[in-house]
Design a protein around this motif. Structure first.
Motif, PDB file in Angstrom:
ATOM      1  N   THR A 307       0.848  -1.182   0.000  1.00 16.20           N
ATOM      2  CA  THR A 307       0.000   0.000   0.000  1.00 16.20           C
ATOM      3  C   THR A 307       0.888   1.237   0.000  1.00 16.20           C
ATOM      4  O   THR A 307       1.906   1.263   0.701  1.00 16.20           O
ATOM      5  N   PRO A 308       0.544   2.283  -0.759  1.00 20.41           N
ATOM      6  CA  PRO A 308       1.381   3.489  -0.784  1.00 20.41           C
ATOM      7  C   PRO A 308       1.568   4.083   0.613  1.00 20.41           C
ATOM      8  O   PRO A 308       0.764   3.865   1.523  1.00 20.41           O
ATOM      9  N   VAL A 309       2.638   4.851   0.752  1.00 19.71           N
ATOM     10  CA  VAL A 309       2.983   5.491   2.025  1.00 19.71           C
ATOM     11  C   VAL A 309       2.960   7.003   1.814  1.00 19.71           C
ATOM     12  O   VAL A 309       3.836   7.549   1.148  1.00 19.71           O
ATOM     13  N   TYR A 310       1.952   7.653   2.380  1.00 19.40           N
ATOM     14  CA  TYR A 310       1.793   9.094   2.249  1.00 19.40           C
ATOM     15  C   TYR A 310       1.609   9.688   3.643  1.00 19.40           C
ATOM     16  O   TYR A 310       0.609   9.412   4.309  1.00 19.40           O
ATOM     17  N   GLY A 311       2.551  10.484   4.102  1.00 22.55           N
ATOM     18  CA  GLY A 311       2.356  11.139   5.376  1.00 22.55           C
ATOM     19  C   GLY A 311       3.661  11.460   6.088  1.00 22.55           C
ATOM     20  O   GLY A 311       4.747  11.044   5.682  1.00 22.55           O
ATOM     21  N   PHE A 312       3.540  12.232   7.180  1.00 22.50           N
ATOM     22  CA  PHE A 312       4.687  12.605   7.994  1.00 22.50           C
ATOM     23  C   PHE A 312       5.176  11.410   8.801  1.00 22.50           C
ATOM     24  O   PHE A 312       4.375  10.651   9.355  1.00 22.50           O
ATOM     25  N   ASP A 313       6.485  11.252   8.860  1.00 26.50           N
ATOM     26  CA  ASP A 313       7.062  10.210   9.707  1.00 26.50           C
ATOM     27  C   ASP A 313       6.895  10.635  11.170  1.00 26.50           C
ATOM     28  O   ASP A 313       7.349  11.717  11.544  1.00 26.50           O
ATOM     29  N   PRO A 314       6.263   9.799  11.991  1.00 29.03           N
ATOM     30  CA  PRO A 314       6.014  10.208  13.374  1.00 29.03           C
ATOM     31  C   PRO A 314       7.277  10.335  14.212  1.00 29.03           C
ATOM     32  O   PRO A 314       7.255  10.958  15.279  1.00 29.03           O
ATOM     33  N   SER A 315       8.381   9.753  13.730  1.00 23.58           N
ATOM     34  CA  SER A 315       9.631   9.790  14.496  1.00 23.58           C
ATOM     35  C   SER A 315      10.631  10.804  13.969  1.00 23.58           C
ATOM     36  O   SER A 315      11.715  10.950  14.538  1.00 23.58           O
ATOM     37  N   ALA A 316      10.294  11.478  12.886  1.00 31.05           N
ATOM     38  CA  ALA A 316      11.240  12.418  12.260  1.00 31.05           C
ATOM     39  C   ALA A 316      10.485  13.674  11.844  1.00 31.05           C
ATOM     40  O   ALA A 316       9.929  13.729  10.749  1.00 31.05           O
ATOM     41  N   PRO A 317      10.424  14.691  12.691  1.00 30.39           N
ATOM     42  CA  PRO A 317       9.705  15.922  12.353  1.00 30.39           C
ATOM     43  C   PRO A 317      10.194  16.524  11.041  1.00 30.39           C
ATOM     44  O   PRO A 317      11.396  16.597  10.784  1.00 30.39           O
ATOM     45  N   GLY A 318       9.229  16.929  10.220  1.00 28.87           N
ATOM     46  CA  GLY A 318       9.579  17.575   8.964  1.00 28.87           C
ATOM     47  C   GLY A 318      10.007  16.626   7.864  1.00 28.87           C
ATOM     48  O   GLY A 318      10.537  17.068   6.837  1.00 28.87           O
ATOM     49  N   PHE A 319       9.782  15.319   8.046  1.00 32.66           N
ATOM     50  CA  PHE A 319      10.127  14.330   7.015  1.00 32.66           C
ATOM     51  C   PHE A 319       8.824  13.684   6.546  1.00 32.66           C
ATOM     52  O   PHE A 319       8.106  13.065   7.336  1.00 32.66           O
ATOM     53  N   PHE A 320       8.518  13.827   5.255  1.00 38.02           N
ATOM     54  CA  PHE A 320       7.245  13.375   4.692  1.00 38.02           C
ATOM     55  C   PHE A 320       7.497  12.285   3.665  1.00 38.02           C
ATOM     56  O   PHE A 320       8.295  12.458   2.739  1.00 38.02           O
TER      57      PHE A 320
END
Length: 367
Positions: A307-320
């Motif tokens: 499944t595609p991955v779209y969103g902010f990484d919860p462990s890395a602020p500012g990494f989408f």
């Protein structure tokens, strides 16, 4: 040092489509490691829009992208990116469960009709008795779509730097310092749209990889002097052993539907896969095969759950993350870019994609 608000890694269909959405709202830069954007997966697509392709969780992205591809805003592109094709899914005795799964998975969502495939495909060999018609399938003008996104990106002030590879990046908690051989770039938001290189980019940014796996897909262009019609549908094996479609008057694009794990690279076709493609084609139809005119391979990149991955990484602020599009990134590009742009800007989903569940694609499922 340059200071855009947003840096997108990758200038293929993913990066170009999202960049085109964001450039009107922020200062955006695309870093593309190749000499031209779209060199890898985008430039090697078999180029169709098929609602069932990718399964039920991808289907909403594809279906919602359809109207945007068929009737784009005239300021974006003059005319449709789509042209009629249709898909005929075919199978043999024993493939009934595959047929039924296809029909049941998309009941009420995609128009599918059981047919006798021999009525549609002249020269279909005996034994291919199962058929499901998916009339909505269309060809996509991939090159025109990609170029339209890049034009819109530039028109809104976006900058693309070719032959510029991210070597490393680090976050100070408020933004990113990106190192390239051509110099440093500082930004507030880093978007990973690097396709087969998505996990490599994450690692270079000291972000935990997700497990994006590149899988090689081989395509062969063969001449078929007795091709019944260039307007025949895409023919897709229910057992996922091949698919092929006409590409002009006497030419076929054909694949053995291979998915061979590969490191991120400039993928090349293997002779065994080419031979398998032709052998499986000849198992299905009695059309005379001429010469192999061209062969190529591309990398289709999947997350562990496909499944595609779209969103902010919860462990890395500012990494989408904008990755893991598999073999359906082009046919889902308009809806995926609209979804991702809304997540990044913190705005409501546009009406055209308001029915999407963003959590279904979120990287939080891997954390």
């Amino acid at each position: 040092m340059t200071h855009p608000d947003i840096v997108i890694i990758g200038g293929g269909m993913a990066g170009a489509s999202l960049g085109a959405k964001l450039a009107a709202h922020a200062k955006v830069m695309i870093l593309e490691m190749e000499d031209r954007a779209g060199y890898h997966a985008t430039g090697r697509s078999v180029a169709f829009w098929e609602e069932s392709y990718g399964g039920p969780i991808v289907q909403p992205l594809t279906t919602l992208s359809g109207p945007m591809l068929a009737t784009p805003d005239p300021d974006f592109h003059d005319g449709s990116f789509l042209s009629p094709r249709g898909t005929l899914h075919i199978g043999r005795a024993g493939d009934e469960p595959l047929r039924d799964t296809l029909l049941n998975s998309f009941a009420g969502r995609v128009e599918l009709q059981t047919v006798d495939p021999a009525d549609i495909v002249p020269g279909l060999r005996p034994g291919w008795t199962l058929g499901v018609m998916e009339a909505s399938c269309q060809d996509i003008n991939v090159a025109a779509l990609h170029q339209a996104y890049l034009r819109q990106f530039r028109r809104h002030g976006g900058e693309i730097r070719l032959a510029t590879r991210l070597e490393a990046a680090r976050s100070d908690g408020t933004g990113w310092l990106i190192e390239t051989r051509e110099g440093s770039v500082q930004c507030g938001l880093l978007i990973n749209a690097a396709g087969a290189w998505a996990d490599d980019v994450a690692i270079a940014c000291c972000v935990a990889p997700i497990g994006i796996t590149p899988l090689r897909r081989t395509v062969v262009q063969i001449s078929v002097p007795d091709l019944p019609s260039p307007d025949m549908p895409l023919i897709m094996d229910l057992a996922s052993r091949f698919y092929f479609k006409p590409e002009g008057r006497d030419r076929i694009w054909l694949t053995p539907h291979d998915e061979e794990p590969s490191p991120p690279c400039d993928a090349a076709p293997e002779e065994l896969a080419v031979a398998q493609a032709i052998a499986r084609f000849e198992e299905a139809v009695d059309w005379r095969v001429g010469k192999v005119e061209h062969k190529w391979a591309g990398l289709r990149s999947f997350a562990p759950d496909r499944t595609p991955v779209y969103g902010f990484d919860p462990s890395a602020p500012g990494f989408f993350w904008f990755a893991g599009q598999g073999g359906f990134g082009i046919q889902t590009a308009p809806a995926a870019a609209a979804l991702a742009a809304a997540l990044i800007t913190g705005t409501a989903l546009p009406p055209a994609v308001a029915s999407l569940d963003s959590q279904a694609y979120s990287p939080t499922r891997f954390r």
